[in-house]
Structures are given as C-alpha cells and as structure tokens.
Design a protein around this motif. Structure first.
Motif, PDB file in Angstrom:
ATOM      1  N   LEU A 183       0.851  -1.185   0.000  1.00  0.00           N
ATOM      2  CA  LEU A 183       0.000   0.000   0.000  1.00  0.00           C
ATOM      3  C   LEU A 183       0.887   1.235   0.000  1.00  0.00           C
ATOM      4  N   HIS A 184       0.746   2.061  -1.048  1.00  0.00           N
ATOM      5  CA  HIS A 184       1.476   3.320  -1.143  1.00  0.00           C
ATOM      6  C   HIS A 184       0.477   4.460  -0.986  1.00  0.00           C
ATOM      7  N   ILE A 185       0.731   5.335  -0.035  1.00  0.00           N
ATOM      8  CA  ILE A 185      -0.159   6.457   0.244  1.00  0.00           C
ATOM      9  C   ILE A 185       0.354   7.685  -0.498  1.00  0.00           C
ATOM     10  N   VAL A 186      -0.529   8.343  -1.264  1.00  0.00           N
ATOM     11  CA  VAL A 186      -0.131   9.459  -2.123  1.00  0.00           C
ATOM     12  C   VAL A 186      -0.964  10.689  -1.798  1.00  0.00           C
ATOM     13  N   ASP A 187      -0.447  11.860  -2.188  1.00  0.00           N
ATOM     14  CA  ASP A 187      -1.089  13.118  -1.815  1.00  0.00           C
ATOM     15  C   ASP A 187      -2.037  13.671  -2.867  1.00  0.00           C
ATOM     16  N   ARG A 188      -2.159  13.000  -4.025  1.00  0.00           N
ATOM     17  CA  ARG A 188      -3.094  13.424  -5.067  1.00  0.00           C
ATOM     18  C   ARG A 188      -3.746  12.192  -5.679  1.00  0.00           C
ATOM     19  N   LEU A 189      -4.913  12.378  -6.272  1.00  0.00           N
ATOM     20  CA  LEU A 189      -5.538  11.298  -7.007  1.00  0.00           C
ATOM     21  C   LEU A 189      -4.787  11.066  -8.314  1.00  0.00           C
ATOM     22  N   LEU A 190      -4.778   9.825  -8.753  1.00  0.00           N
ATOM     23  CA  LEU A 190      -4.285   9.484 -10.081  1.00  0.00           C
ATOM     24  C   LEU A 190      -5.495   9.531 -11.010  1.00  0.00           C
ATOM     25  N   MET A 191      -5.700  10.679 -11.622  1.00  0.00           N
ATOM     26  CA  MET A 191      -6.872  10.850 -12.471  1.00  0.00           C
ATOM     27  C   MET A 191      -6.732  10.005 -13.733  1.00  0.00           C
ATOM     28  N   LEU A 192      -7.849   9.549 -14.266  1.00  0.00           N
ATOM     29  CA  LEU A 192      -7.812   8.804 -15.512  1.00  0.00           C
ATOM     30  C   LEU A 192      -7.146   9.664 -16.581  1.00  0.00           C
ATOM     31  N   PRO A 193      -6.235   9.088 -17.362  1.00  0.00           N
ATOM     32  CA  PRO A 193      -5.466   9.896 -18.314  1.00  0.00           C
ATOM     33  C   PRO A 193      -6.347  10.646 -19.302  1.00  0.00           C
ATOM     34  N   ASP A 194      -5.932  11.871 -19.611  1.00  0.00           N
ATOM     35  CA  ASP A 194      -6.597  12.670 -20.636  1.00  0.00           C
ATOM     36  C   ASP A 194      -6.189  12.178 -22.019  1.00  0.00           C
ATOM     37  N   SER A 195      -6.865  12.674 -23.035  1.00  0.00           N
ATOM     38  CA  SER A 195      -6.484  12.364 -24.407  1.00  0.00           C
ATOM     39  C   SER A 195      -5.198  13.091 -24.766  1.00  0.00           C
ATOM     40  N   THR A 196      -4.566  12.639 -25.836  1.00  0.00           N
ATOM     41  CA  THR A 196      -3.372  13.316 -26.336  1.00  0.00           C
ATOM     42  C   THR A 196      -3.668  14.781 -26.624  1.00  0.00           C
ATOM     43  N   ALA A 197      -4.821  15.046 -27.228  1.00  0.00           N
ATOM     44  CA  ALA A 197      -5.192  16.418 -27.577  1.00  0.00           C
ATOM     45  C   ALA A 197      -5.283  17.298 -26.341  1.00  0.00           C
ATOM     46  N   ASP A 198      -5.887  16.781 -25.263  1.00  0.00           N
ATOM     47  CA  ASP A 198      -6.034  17.576 -24.043  1.00  0.00           C
ATOM     48  C   ASP A 198      -4.693  17.864 -23.391  1.00  0.00           C
ATOM     49  N   VAL A 199      -3.820  16.858 -23.340  1.00  0.00           N
ATOM     50  CA  VAL A 199      -2.519  17.068 -22.705  1.00  0.00           C
ATOM     51  C   VAL A 199      -1.729  18.129 -23.460  1.00  0.00           C
ATOM     52  N   LEU A 200      -1.737  18.068 -24.785  1.00  0.00           N
ATOM     53  CA  LEU A 200      -1.029  19.079 -25.568  1.00  0.00           C
ATOM     54  C   LEU A 200      -1.659  20.457 -25.371  1.00  0.00           C
ATOM     55  N   ARG A 201      -2.965  20.485 -25.236  1.00  0.00           N
ATOM     56  CA  ARG A 201      -3.676  21.760 -25.080  1.00  0.00           C
ATOM     57  C   ARG A 201      -3.340  22.434 -23.757  1.00  0.00           C
ATOM     58  N   TYR A 202      -3.195  21.647 -22.710  1.00  0.00           N
ATOM     59  CA  TYR A 202      -3.026  22.226 -21.377  1.00  0.00           C
ATOM     60  C   TYR A 202      -1.585  22.150 -20.854  1.00  0.00           C
ATOM     61  N   THR A 203      -0.635  21.867 -21.741  1.00  0.00           N
ATOM     62  CA  THR A 203       0.770  21.868 -21.357  1.00  0.00           C
ATOM     63  C   THR A 203       1.459  23.005 -22.108  1.00  0.00           C
ATOM     64  N   PRO A 204       1.740  24.111 -21.439  1.00  0.00           N
ATOM     65  CA  PRO A 204       2.262  25.307 -22.126  1.00  0.00           C
ATOM     66  C   PRO A 204       3.542  25.052 -22.913  1.00  0.00           C
ATOM     67  N   GLU A 205       4.418  24.171 -22.436  1.00  0.00           N
ATOM     68  CA  GLU A 205       5.710  23.983 -23.101  1.00  0.00           C
ATOM     69  C   GLU A 205       5.570  23.352 -24.480  1.00  0.00           C
ATOM     70  N   PHE A 206       4.393  22.809 -24.805  1.00  0.00           N
ATOM     71  CA  PHE A 206       4.169  22.223 -26.128  1.00  0.00           C
ATOM     72  C   PHE A 206       3.336  23.143 -27.017  1.00  0.00           C
ATOM     73  N   GLY A 207       3.315  24.424 -26.720  1.00  0.00           N
ATOM     74  CA  GLY A 207       2.454  25.353 -27.439  1.00  0.00           C
ATOM     75  C   GLY A 207       2.754  25.453 -28.917  1.00  0.00           C
ATOM     76  N   PHE A 209       4.404  23.286 -30.852  1.00  0.00           N
ATOM     77  CA  PHE A 209       4.121  21.989 -31.469  1.00  0.00           C
ATOM     78  C   PHE A 209       2.622  21.850 -31.728  1.00  0.00           C
ATOM     79  N   ARG A 210       1.817  22.193 -30.736  1.00  0.00           N
ATOM     80  CA  ARG A 210       0.360  22.092 -30.893  1.00  0.00           C
ATOM     81  C   ARG A 210      -0.133  23.036 -31.985  1.00  0.00           C
ATOM     82  N   GLN A 211       0.380  24.257 -32.021  1.00  0.00           N
ATOM     83  CA  GLN A 211      -0.052  25.199 -33.053  1.00  0.00           C
ATOM     84  C   GLN A 211       0.312  24.671 -34.435  1.00  0.00           C
ATOM     85  N   GLY A 212       1.483  24.056 -34.547  1.00  0.00           N
ATOM     86  CA  GLY A 212       1.880  23.471 -35.828  1.00  0.00           C
ATOM     87  C   GLY A 212       0.950  22.342 -36.246  1.00  0.00           C
TER      88      GLY A 212
END
Length: 402
Positions: A183-207, A209-212
């Motif tokens: 049993l490993h106790i963690v401080d955040r939920l492991l949310m179900l993974p987002d789609s590739t599109a969502d991760v690129l949309r909400y990750t500023p460092e890939f801006g 790449f996403r625009q391209g």
C-alpha cells in the motif's frame, strides 16, 4: 464550464462508447474483478511465537484514518474489495489521502463505471515495494489501455532523491507492506489519463508543437481516436523550436513552409503503437512487451505518419542501471518521458527531430548514423540549420498531393 470538467465529461463519453460498442469485452474484463473464493490458510502460530495477524490491503485501507474517502469509494464495489481481501493476491494500491479529493472538481453525478475505472487506476497486479518503484519507469493498473481489453493502462513513475511521484503529480507520502501486496499512500488522485489532444492543449511547453499540428491539419489526426487504436507522440518543447533559429521558424510557419512543417511534425507521430520507456504495446492488437531492465538496449523502428518513414527509438539502461531512458535515432534523449495519455503516450523532447538524409540511391539512410552534424545544426551550434538544408532533408517526406 471549467476545462477540467470538460475533460472528465469527455472521458466519461469515451468510456460510455467503449462500454456500448464492446459490451462483451467489457463483461469479460469486469469478470476478472469478481470476488475470489476464500483461501484456506494455516494461521496457527508456532511454539513460543506471538500471534501477529497479518493485515490485508483492504484492512489497512479501512484502518487508516487518512484514507476514509478512498475506503468509502472502494467499498462501493464488492468485487474489488474481495480482491483486496484475498490473502494470496499480490496487488499494489496507490491510495490518495482524504485531502486529495478536495483538490479535484468532479462533475455532479458521474456514472458508476467512471468511479470503478478511477478506483481501478489506483491499483495493479503484483506487490511492488517502494524500493522497487525507484527502478520502474511505469507500472501497470487495472484499467484497460485499448479498446481490445488486452493491455492495461500504465502509471508513470518519477524518482528523485527526495521523493517518488506518479504521473508527474502524486507524491508518495508513505508505504506499508501487506500480506497480499503493498500500500502506497499518495497526496493526489491518479486521475484517468486525458487524451493526447487535451494534454497538448493544457501543457504550455508544447504550445508551438500544438499550433503546428493545428496549422497543418495533423491535429485532426491526433485528436480523432476513431482513426487509431494507440499512438506515440514525440513532442518537442517550445525551446526545441527556438533552437532551430528565427529564419527556419519563420519559413516553417509561413505560407510557403506549410507542407514542410507537416512533414516535419508527422515524423514525430507514430500511429497504432505505444512505446513507453519500459513497455511496448505493438500494433495490430499485439500483447504488450515488458522490456527487461537488465538488457542494455531494446531498439524499435516505428513507422511515422511521414509517409511511413521510420523513427528509431531505443530504450536503454542508464549508466547506473537503475532506470531506462529513450534515445531517438541514437542521439536525442527524451527529456520528459512517459506522459501517459488515454490513447497512448507522449514523450517530451528538447530537440526537433529531423529525419535521416537520403543516400546516393535515393533511399533513406539507416538510423544508426553519426548525427553530430544534424545535432549541431538543430542546436544552433555554428548558426543553426539553414532553410535550404531543412527543405532538402524534408523533401522526400512531403506528400505529392500537398
């Protein structure tokens, strides 16, 4: 509506589609979580030995006053509770503390199967100790990673001297061994993974790449999950594009460079295969391949969307032997590996990856070349790659219809 709420609703709708379209497979999958039969064990203590009743994972979750919300959620599913109670089952549970639930904004009245998938994403087969986690790049969950219900979704693991984190967000606070796992106790939920599109949309460092991707129409290919069963995306950071130089970027994102930009970005996308640092989901519904940590390197030639031109990805053991890294075309190290997404994986890179040059016969050179000249140009050493050099490199990958 908040972006987080929109993403969760998209996840629910996608899960609903899967449940409806592959109902038989879903029934087969959920049958694997049926409550196991009681296992007879010899619990009599030896002579002169104090009886110390071992605790199961379920007992530990119930007895921890910091896990009351997780315990209540898990308790809604008798089949899962049965597995956590089985003495001979070997499982790993990543249990979020009560405060972790307060950090999320769940939409009202989500369907039962969303919560079951969320619970299932917080546990997996095998008892993985905290020491073993430090040598893992990813670990398995009980949630399906594909519509074929064949491979399980991964959880990425980040290890540094101070802490172990999961999916770049959940920090491990404590660990407890159980009679049937860890049993490993963690401080955040492991949310179900987002789609590739969502991760690129909400990750500023890939801006950039996403625009391209949007400018070239490749965003539609990546976003449309009906056109692929999985994908691997090597996503250059904004810094990586800046290293190409001002003139190259002006050309690529100008009207005359659109076809070249599309070819370049398509070379960063692999459809229908998912390659994590330590696990490979092959195309055509193949069984997952777990890469041996002891092997020096495992090399894969993955067909990209750039007219099928292969990109070489080698999962190599680090010098200290503890974890694995991914090398692209034998030169570029993935800087942010194993960003888990609903439909595959994203690997962040600090360089824009250029395809190999053509040989005298007009064929693409093999991937294991000396790439220093390309590296020096892409990193702006000596002035960076020129527009003419880039056009020559990308010309063979341009679709004749562009």
């Amino acid at each position: 509506m908040k972006p987080f709420t929109t993403r969760v609703l998209f996840q629910v709708s996608r899960v609903t589609l899967v449940v409806v379209t592959v109902a038989l497979a879903a029934q087969t999958y959920l049958a694997g979580w049926k409550k196991p039969q009681p296992v007879a064990t010899n619990s009599q203590p030896k002579a002169n030995e104090s009886p110390i009743p071992p605790l199961t994972l379920w007992a530990q979750i119930q007895n921890n006053r910091n896990l009351t919300k997780f315990a209540k959620l898990v308790g809604e599913f008798e089949d899962i509770v049965g597995g956590l109670q089985a003495p001979k089952a070997q499982l790993t549970v990543y249990a979020p503390i009560d405060e972790a639930f307060d950090m999320e904004d769940f939409p009202y009245d989500l369907p039962w199967f969303y919560w079951k998938f969320l619970v299932g994403y917080h546990m997996g087969k095998g008892g993985i100790s905290p020491q073993a986690l430090r040598s893992q790049n990813t670990v398995s969950s009980f949630v399906n990673a594909d519509i074929f219900f064949k491979n399980q979704q991964r959880i990425s693991v980040q290890s540094n001297p101070d802490a172990v984190t999961f999916n770049f967000r959940a920090k491990m606070l404590a660990s407890q061994p159980a009679v049937n796992g860890h049993l490993h106790i963690v401080d955040r939920l492991l949310m179900l993974p987002d789609s590739t599109a969502d991760v690129l949309r909400y990750t500023p460092e890939f801006g950039i790449f996403r625009q391209g991707l949007i400018d070239t129409g490749l965003a539609e290919v990546i976003n449309d999950t009906s056109t692929h069963t999985a994908q691997t995306v090597f996503a250059p950071s904004d810094t990586a594009f800046w290293q190409l130089g001002r003139k190259v970027n002006a050309f690529l994102f100008g009207p005359g460079g659109r076809s070249y930009l599309k070819a370049l970005l398509a070379y960063h996308i692999v459809a229908n295969e998912t390659l994590f640092s330590d696990v490979h989901f092959p195309a055509k519904n193949g069984e997952q391949i777990v890469l041996d940590l002891q092997s020096a390197s495992n090399q894969f030639f993955l067909p990209t969307l750039a007219r099928g031109c292969n990109i070489s990805a080698s999962s190599a053991r680090q010098s200290d032997g503890s974890r694995r890294i991914i090398l692209i075309n034998d030169e570029w190290k993935v800087s942010r590996p194993d960003i888990v997404v609903m439909d595959g994986v994203i690997h962040g890179t600090d360089a824009v990856i250029l395809p190999p040059i053509m040989n005298a016969e007009g064929q693409l050179e093999k991937q294991n070349q000396n790439w220093w000249s390309t590296v020096s140009r892409s990193l702006n050493i000596g002035g960076g790659i020129t527009v003419e050099e880039l056009m020559e490199r990308l010309q063979p990958l341009i679709d004749s219809n562009e």
